[in-house]
Design an enzyme around this catalytic site. Structure first.
Site, PDB file in Angstrom:
ATOM      1  N   GLN B 125      40.248  34.123  48.070  1.00 29.32           N
ATOM      2  CA  GLN B 125      41.653  34.498  48.180  1.00 29.32           C
ATOM      3  C   GLN B 125      41.899  35.848  47.515  1.00 29.32           C
ATOM      4  OE1 GLN B 125      44.210  33.002  45.086  1.00 29.32           O
ATOM      5  NE2 GLN B 125      45.494  31.976  46.574  1.00 29.32           N
ATOM      6  N   GLY B 126      42.325  36.829  48.283  1.00 29.34           N
ATOM      7  CA  GLY B 126      42.597  38.153  47.716  1.00 29.34           C
ATOM      8  C   GLY B 126      44.074  38.324  47.400  1.00 29.34           C
ATOM      9  N   GLU B 243      48.042  24.601  46.580  1.00 30.94           N
ATOM     10  CA  GLU B 243      47.178  24.732  45.407  1.00 30.94           C
ATOM     11  C   GLU B 243      47.770  23.994  44.210  1.00 30.94           C
ATOM     12  OE1 GLU B 243      44.534  28.108  43.235  1.00 30.94           O
ATOM     13  OE2 GLU B 243      46.609  28.593  43.631  1.00 30.94           O
TER      14      GLU B 243
END
Lengths: 363, 400
Positions: B125-126, B243
């Site tokens: 994940q950037g 998340e």
């Protein structure tokens, strides 16, 4: 799988909240807190009319025949609104007779308790001790059982105005004494929580009526008491959070409401995070009492020890969140603070029940 | 209130249990293949049977079951009891897939969803940048459309698993003239593209799970964008919610207590076994109060989800509550270890109950949990502002 309250249960709580808002708003609570009367008959009578005298009393004895969970939900609202009333002692007296009484004893007393004709209370503690154990637990009771009782008991809720007192006796037994019986004396104990006055009980060769069962059913009574204290504490702790939040939304400094400041916002978020998950803890303890008996003793002790210590801490935090006004007698926080002290110590401090849990765990 | 499951659900539980009895652990020739292959074959059967990848349409490799949080809970419980492989873990199945399903183009779903849920491709994940942490929307990594490709320049940080990942989903500034939240796009990127440099960041516990990632004219096709240009912030919101659920998981906190009790039985304190020490007993029960409150609150969340109702405040505090429990447990662990806490632990995180000096590692790891996926202080802002209705932070409002 449905871990939530029912519509009827929500209605019960709403009804009680409305009652408190109309009949016993904060200014009335303050006035009663400042007064010397252990009992406001008008409020209690109206609570009786709402059915608060016999929520968990079986219907064949004139009660609503509901469960401990329903009783606990009522306790939560009374804890939240701090309505001065003898709900705790009265409810426990009814549960004691229901759990331990003979059929005749139930038939004699439960309808009178449910209808409010008789005001009940309980006498468990034997003396204040430094470690907080205080002879509260049934296995610690030493008052000699028999047809007549001689000795003392401490911290009887609303004792000076009660009619019937369930007294803990040696060997985890219980006996009924009627106020007015020879040798019985009740004196105000100067309790810190003036919404629930405490009395000391002295008995000298006082005639009594032992309840039929002792031992395990008395353990059930303890579990019920711990759940009700936990529920009351949850209600009070939630109220401490909401009072502090409201104050932060209205009090202005530096030209803005103080809720703008992150330091306070985070304190309030921490208080809320401390309290809100415990709703499920007391629900579970009440539900276990009603339906999962093998977990009941442990769940009740866990809820009482956990939530009453949280209540105490969150009441302290509320004083800080209110600033100087929070430290004054006129601020409602002090009332909740003292109810927190009651819930924390009554029937044994958190440490006592944590040690009981450690033992139940086989540690 | 009723914690039991209805007859219909108990029948479903029995179905799941008999599926597991027949298929896990592998029998006979099935045992010859590698453990990874065993798990992969098992998952294929479980998807076939409708127990995994339930929210994912069949055409993308899922089992396409009607949403039923109680069935999902039963599956989790039964799979855990049988120690059977569940959904493939990680940020790809957990965050990217739900986002693609909700916002992705048809070809994106076809290309990425199946391989991701089968664990054949791994994502990173950037999001965070050196100058954009809690204020993520201020991110500066730039993507410019040149011909039929995005050209990416800039730097990401705290990128977990970038050194192992096949692909990245990345937030880039594509509309520099727009207000900060409206200038971001959500792009997909092949990590084998030239111009990407991954540098591991060594953590305080000695492990290197996350990285800095540098982009120097890195190209990705113009249509590797999820949602429209400038919608990246909204697209990314779908995923962060997922998340939070992953990190706030209540069953994980329950295992901490068992580990601590074991540790207390084996260590000595004041000349006695730790478990006999009055103070240790008090602290363990105090921790249990927090753990049970968290666990039973997850029943509340489950019930609300089943009724499709908003759980409100308790949902918002799920992550912070779980994190706080991790801190408390780690503190007890380190106290029980005594002098053993002077010994550097193996930095690799263990699976299952934490034992021995792994508590030293946990003592540090629990801090990572309080930072990842929205720091505890950001959680407190969310609880205070959205939960309790306190005023929004003025600096944050001004910078919108």
């Amino acid at each position: 799988m449905n871990f939530d309250t029912s519509e009827e249960q929500d209605l019960l709580q709403d009804t009680l909240r409305q009652f408190a808002a109309q009949e016993c708003p904060p200014n009335r609570v303050r006035a009663l807190f400042d007064g010397d009367e252990a009992l406001d008959l008008d409020i209690w009578q109206k609570l009786i009319e709402l059915g608060m005298g016999g929520i968990a009393v079986p219907d064949e004895y004139g009660g609503a025949g509901l469960e401990l969970l329903d009783l606990a939900l009522a306790a939560e609202v009374l804890g939240e609104t701090a309505v001065p009333c003898p709900f705790l002692g009265h409810s426990l007296a009814g549960l004691a007779i229901q759990l331990c009484g003979s059929e005749l004893q139930r038939k004699t007393w439960l309808p009178k308790l449910a209808s409010g004709e008789v005001l009940g209370s309980v006498a468990f503690a034997e003396s204040a001790s430094e470690d907080g154990a205080g002879g509260w637990q049934p296995e610690d009771w030493t008052l000699a059982a028999g047809d007549r009782l001689t000795g003392t008991k401490a911290f009887v809720p609303v004792g000076t105005r009660s009619d019937l007192i369930v007294v803990g006796t040696a060997g985890a037994g219980l006996a009924l004494v009627e106020v007015g019986a020879p040798g019985l004396e009740l004196t105000d104990a100067g309790g810190i929580d003036r919404t629930r006055h405490l009395a000391n009980l002295s008995l000298r060769n006082t005639p009594c009526e032992p309840l039929a069962k002792s031992g395990p059913p008395v353990g059930r009574l303890r579990d019920a008491a711990l759940v009700l204290l936990a529920a009351d504490a949850f209600g009070g702790a939630s109220k401490c959070v909401s009072m502090s939040v409201e104050y932060a939304k209205t009090r202005e400094q530096f030209g803005v409401t103080i809720g703008h400041f992150q330091a306070l916002k985070h304190q309030l978020a921490n208080m809320a995070t401390e309290v809100e998950p415990s709703r499920a803890l007391y629900w579970y303890a009440a539900h276990a009492y009603d339906h999962i008996q093998e977990e009941s003793e442990r769940a009740a002790a866990l809820a009482k020890s956990h939530i009453t210590s949280q209540y105490m801490q969150v009441a302290r935090d509320s004083v800080e969140a209110h600033g100087g006004i929070g430290f004054t007698w006129e601020c409602d926080v002090q009332i909740y603070f003292k109810r927190a002290m009651f819930d924390r110590a009554f029937f044994g401090a958190p440490a006592v029940h944590r040690e009981r849990i450690a033992q139940m765990s086989g540690w | 209130m009723d914690l039991s499951y209805s007859e219909q659900y108990e029948a479903y539980r029995a179905e799941v249990a008999s599926f597991l009895a027949a298929n896990w652990p592998p029998q006979g020739a099935e045992q010859e293949v590698s453990q990874v292959e065993q798990a992969s074959r098992f998952r294929a059967k479980a998807i076939e049977a409708g127990y995994l990848a339930r929210a994912i349409p069949k055409r993308y490799g899922g089992s396409e079951q009607d949403a039923d949080v109680l069935k999902a809970q039963i599956i989790r419980e039964e799979f855990a009891r049988a120690h059977a492989p569940g959904e493939v873990a990680g940020i790809g199945p957990g965050m990217l897939v739900p986002t693609l399903l909700e916002r992705g183009e048809e070809w994106q779903k076809e290309k990425f969803v199946g391989p991701t849920i089968r664990g054949e491709i791994v994502w990173c994940q950037g999001y965070s940048e050196p100058g954009s942490g809690s204020d993520l929307a201020s991110l500066q990594t730039k993507a410019e459309l040149v011909g039929d490709e995005w050209v990416i320049n800039g730097q990401k940080i705290w990128t977990s698993g970038a050194h192992r990942a096949d692909y990245m989903f990345i937030l880039c500034r594509t509309e520099p003239d727009q207000p900060k939240h409206a200038g971001i796009s959500y792009l997909l990127l092949d990590m084998k593209r030239p111009g990407i440099e991954v540098r591991p960041l060594k953590q305080m516990n000695g492990a290197a799970d996350f990285n800095e990632v540098f982009f120097d004219d890195v190209r990705t096709p113009a249509d590797w964008i999820v949602g429209r240009r400038g919608e990246g912030w909204l697209v990314s919101r779908t995923t962060l919610k997922h998340e939070r659920n992953m990190i706030g998981n209540a069953s994980r906190t329950g295992m901490l207590l068992g580990g601590l009790v074991n540790l207390a039985r084996r260590t000595t304190r004041n000349g006695k076994r730790g478990i006999e020490d009055a103070d240790v007993r008090q602290r363990l029960v105090e921790l249990e109060g927090y753990i049970r409150a968290h666990e039973y609150s997850s029943y509340r969340l489950l019930t609300k989800a089943a009724k499709q109702q908003d759980a409100g405040l308790i949902q918002m505090m799920n992550k912070l509550n779980g994190t706080n429990i991790g801190h408390r447990a780690a503190q007890i662990g380190i106290d029980l270890l005594g002098d053993q806490s002077l010994v550097a632990p193996n930095p690799q995180r263990t699976v299952g109950p934490i034992e021995g000096t792994a508590w030293v590692n946990q003592f540090m790891w629990s801090l990572g949990t309080s930072l990842a996926g929205g720091t505890s202080n950001i959680q407190r802002n969310v609880i205070g502002e959205r939960g309790l209705g306190l005023p929004r932070d003025e600096a944050a409002q001004r910078s919108k």
